[in-house]
Structure formats: structure tokens, C-alpha cells
Design a protein around this motif. Sequence first.
Motif, short mmCIF file in Angstrom:
data_model
loop_
_atom_site.label_atom_id
_atom_site.label_comp_id
_atom_site.label_asym_id
_atom_site.label_seq_id
_atom_site.Cartn_x
_atom_site.Cartn_y
_atom_site.Cartn_z
N GLN A 194 0.78 -1.11 -0.17
CA GLN A 194 -0.16 -0.13 0.18
C GLN A 194 0.57 1.08 0.18
N ASN A 195 1.91 1.19 0.81
CA ASN A 195 2.89 1.76 1.15
C ASN A 195 2.86 2.26 -1.15
N GLN A 196 3.96 1.62 -1.38
CA GLN A 196 4.23 1.87 -2.42
C GLN A 196 3.31 1.86 -3.55
N TYR A 197 2.40 1.23 -3.57
CA TYR A 197 1.34 1.92 -4.13
C TYR A 197 1.13 3.63 -4.49
N ARG A 198 0.54 4.07 -3.09
CA ARG A 198 0.66 5.84 -2.45
C ARG A 198 1.94 6.82 -3.48
N GLN A 199 3.26 6.11 -2.88
CA GLN A 199 4.23 6.13 -3.52
C GLN A 199 4.42 6.57 -5.55
N ALA A 200 4.09 5.51 -5.68
CA ALA A 200 3.71 5.26 -7.11
C ALA A 200 2.67 6.36 -7.54
N VAL A 201 1.56 6.58 -7.22
CA VAL A 201 0.59 7.64 -7.51
C VAL A 201 1.30 8.91 -6.98
N ALA A 202 1.91 9.59 -6.08
CA ALA A 202 2.25 10.67 -6.09
C ALA A 202 3.13 10.65 -6.62
N SER A 203 4.45 10.56 -7.27
CA SER A 203 5.14 10.60 -8.66
C SER A 203 4.50 10.57 -9.69
N LEU A 204 3.45 9.96 -10.28
CA LEU A 204 2.52 10.07 -11.15
C LEU A 204 2.55 11.53 -10.93
N ARG A 205 2.03 11.82 -10.20
CA ARG A 205 1.01 13.48 -10.54
C ARG A 205 2.81 14.58 -10.20
N ALA A 206 3.28 13.94 -9.94
CA ALA A 206 4.72 15.26 -10.23
C ALA A 206 5.08 15.00 -11.28
N SER A 207 5.28 13.87 -12.08
CA SER A 207 5.71 14.19 -13.28
C SER A 207 4.35 15.02 -14.30
N GLN A 208 3.45 14.34 -14.19
CA GLN A 208 1.98 14.62 -14.99
C GLN A 208 2.19 16.39 -14.98
N ALA A 209 3.00 17.13 -13.22
CA ALA A 209 3.07 18.83 -13.58
C ALA A 209 4.22 18.77 -13.90
N SER A 210 5.58 18.45 -14.17
CA SER A 210 6.41 18.48 -14.96
C SER A 210 6.12 18.62 -16.23
N VAL A 211 5.45 17.52 -16.85
CA VAL A 211 5.02 17.89 -18.35
C VAL A 211 3.98 19.09 -18.84
N GLU A 212 3.34 18.72 -17.68
CA GLU A 212 2.34 20.12 -17.56
C GLU A 212 3.16 22.05 -17.98
N VAL A 213 4.60 21.60 -17.09
CA VAL A 213 5.60 22.52 -17.13
C VAL A 213 5.85 23.41 -17.74
#
Length: 540
Positions: free
Chosen positions: A104-123
Motif C-alpha cells: 500500500q505504501n509503494q502504491y501511494r508513492q507511485a501515485v505521488a510520483s505520477l502526479r509530479a510527473s504530470q505537473a512536470s510535463v505541464e510546466v
Amino acid sequence: MERSSSSRTVRTVAWVLGSIGLVAILGVSCSLVGRGKKTTEVPTEAVGRRDIAQTVEATGTVEPVEIVEIRSKASGQILRMPVEVGSVVKAGYLLAQVDTVNVQNQYRQAVASLRASQASVEVSGAQKKRADELFSRGVITTDQHETATLAYANAQSDLVRARTNLDIARQALEDATVRAPSDGTILSQPVTKGQVIASATQSASGGTVLLTMADLSRIQMRALVGETDIGNVHPGQPASVTVDAYPNRTFRSTVVKIEPEAVVQQSVTMFPVLVSIQNEGGLLLPGMNGEVTVYIAQASDVLAVPLDAVRSARELTAVASALGVDADSVQAQVQRQIAARFAARAGGDSAAHGRLGGAQVAANAAGGDAAGRAGGAGAWRGRQGTGGASGAMGGGQGGAWRQRQGATGDPTRPGGASAQGGAGGAVGAGGGAAGGGANGVNGAGRTMGARNAQVVFVKTANGLEPRVVRLGVSDFDYAQVLDGLKEGDQVALLSVAEVQAKRSEDQNRLRQRIGGGMPGMTSTGGARSSGGARPSGGGR
């Protein structure tokens, strides 16, 4: 003097007792003789029509077609296990729940990494768009424009990586929940709630087995068939299975496969045969012992004779003695029947050869002389009749050859004319039959396998008469009649007669022992007691 008189008295009493005993023994012997003369009528059974199945039987064990081992891709402690051995589950049913803290912790970290990657792509996308516009107006240099483009590409790559990591984390989270892959029944449960297990994908040992399950609606029996019968067993043959748990119920089945590697048990070679079973009602369970019957040949509504009425020609002497008929007469009748059958078969072959020879008369004119000699030789062999088979075969073949080869030629020589060639065929076949019937009965029996011929005794107005029969498919009780009997014939059941003959033989042997006298008793001149005393009118 008194002592001598007393001795004579003792000897006299001993003699009287011995005589009484001898009379009793003779009375028993006479009683046994009287009983030995009693005879029991041999029972008969009418030849009728029935269904006969030839089978191969073997023992085996019921087993599932497929056994599935359930393992978890996740490692950790088992928190829930709502099933047990014997539970029937459907596909997707929860089997075990592994602790999900780590995944579950690994899954949450993966979700957070995905959100950061999405923001980085937008910027980086917005920066690249401005850099493109400024570069088109010449405000920024080429290096600055390329840097902005590279940053946008890296951001897209990080986004793909984040999505992949999220999928892996989601899968790991789902793997912590173990569900049934198909419908089935739980066969074994090596682990329990609270036990820590190893991952099936990350452990070198292949992980921990949580459960074993199988679909018991698809089961089979593994039976061991002896090598003497395996040649008659083929995939697709119908079969039936009976297990010890349900002895009065038969389960339909079909032979599926014969395994190529033999199994040797106690110096007996056998082959495993897999039989698919229709498990009606789910009654059959893995491990049940039973018997499988494979139907290798079946005949419906055929003329059948009890096997108790059939004996080999080699047993005729003993059977005739048991039935109280003359053994020599029985042997002669059987041999005549066999010789007649062979003569009829040889005559049919000779006639066929004669028809073939008629079409070739003109073409084989030059061979008339040799054919005539061959026909004559065949007839001579038939007349000699040293063996029925040899005579019939010699006469038939020689005559047929003479018929085929006989053509126009010197009419004074055997086989010179076509008519004489045909006559040679008749003479040859006739001589063969005559020789077989008159002088060669024993030889015909040997050639036709008389010792292996099957004989039954038919009840007629003249008593029991032997009849040679030809049998087909047989089971343990009846055999199909191909030739030799007709429906309604009363055939003798020979077991009773054989048992009675054995009893009579035992009684005769007993009578012979009793008639020989008891040990210590003699009857020379006068009766003598076992004590050795003999009556005497005076002293020594």
C-alpha cells in the motif's frame, strides 16, 4: 489251570469284539457303496439370445484431471483465510488476504510520483511553447530553445515511468488478495491465518503454497492394465467404473489415454490407463479405489451358450467319464464332425479353384500333362488318408490344379483333356474327403486343431451327444455361438457332473481303503483280533 481258562476267556472276548467291529465296518462300506450308486441328473440350459460384452478389468484410483497450486505473488503475513479443506469455491472467490502495508505504501508513492510527473510535463510543455515562440522571433538563441525542448521530452519520459511504476504497485496491491482462478474444491491447506509467506515471484524457492484445489466435476481414474490385455485397449473405448464406496452404482466413462511407460509391481508389468469419468452428483472423490471395466468387444442379441457347458476336446475323456458315456464313442463323433467341417471347407476351395480353371483352359493347354499328374497325385494323397487334413488338402489342391491346367491334349494321359482335368478335380477332392473320413480322422483333427476344438453336449432323444461348436465374443458366463448350435438346444451344464464324478472317485478310494482291512487285522484262515489273540480249544 484256572489261569489257562481265564486266558482262553479273554481271547474269546477279544475275538468276538473284533468280529463285531469287522461287521460294522462292512456295514459302513456297503452303505457307502449304496450311496455311490446314486446318480444325479445333469442339469441343462436352453441356448438362447442375449447381449455379450468382452471386457478388460483393472483396479485403479480416482484422481482429479487437474490440480492447481495456489501461491501468492505478495509476501507477508496472512490476515484472512475464509476457506478450509473441502470448501467449494467459484472463480474470483477470496481465498487469502496478505498484509498490504508495504504494498500500500509503494502504491501511494507511485501515485505521488505520477502526479509530479504530470505537473512536470505541464510546466515543461508551457516552457517549450514559449521558447518556440521566442525562438521564431529571434529573441533566444538556439541553445536555449534546445534546452527547453529537451526538458519537455524528459518530463514526458518521467511521466511514462511513473505510470508504469503505478501499474506495478497496483498489481502488487491486488496480488496481496488471493482469489480462486476457477471453480473448484479445496483439497489441501498447508498454511493458516497469521503465517508469514514468501512471494512466488521474488523467492528462489518458488514461494509458499497456500492451497491446492481441483475441479471435481472433471475427474479420471488411473488404472493399471496388464501387458497381456493392453493390446486390446484403445482411446475412445467405452468403459464403466465401480468404486468401493458405491458398490451398487456404475459410473459411465471413456478411455482417454494409455501412458507409454510401464509400471512393474512384484515382477508384473502393467501400463497406466487414464479413464475419464462422468462424476454424476459429485459422488466420486480423489483417492477412492475401484475397478474399471473396458468394453473391447460387444455383441447384441446373439445366440449364446453357457461357458459351463463348453469344454475343450482335450477334456473329452474326463467329461465322458463324468457323464457316464463311452469316451471312445464321443471321441469318434467329435473327430467325424471336425473332419466333415474340414472336408466341406476343402471342397469349397476346390470348387472355387475349378471355376477359376475353367476360364483358363485354353490358355494352359500345354500344361495339361503336368496338371494331370498333379491331380492324380492329389487324389492318391487323398486315398491314402494318413491324415484327414493331409488327404483332403492334397486331393483338393491337386484336383483344383488339374482343373485349372487341364486342356486339350492327349486324352490318354491324365489331365490331357479339359473334361478329364475337371474329373481329376473331382477325383482329387473326393479322394481327399474319403481318405480324411475313412483313414485319416486323427490327422484331420491334428491339422484342424482338434485338441483345441470346443465341444458341448446336447440333450437329445438318444441321450447326450457331443457337438463341436465355433464361438465368438465371450464374457465370464456366456459365449457367442457362431456355428454348431441352434436356438432352443438343451446343453448340459457339466460342473455338476464333474463334481459328482469327483465325489464318486473319492468314495471308491475310501471303499478300497476300508475293504483292505483295518491296520493289524488279518483274515487268513480265521478272524484275528488286533491284539493277536485267536480262539483255541485248548492251551498251548
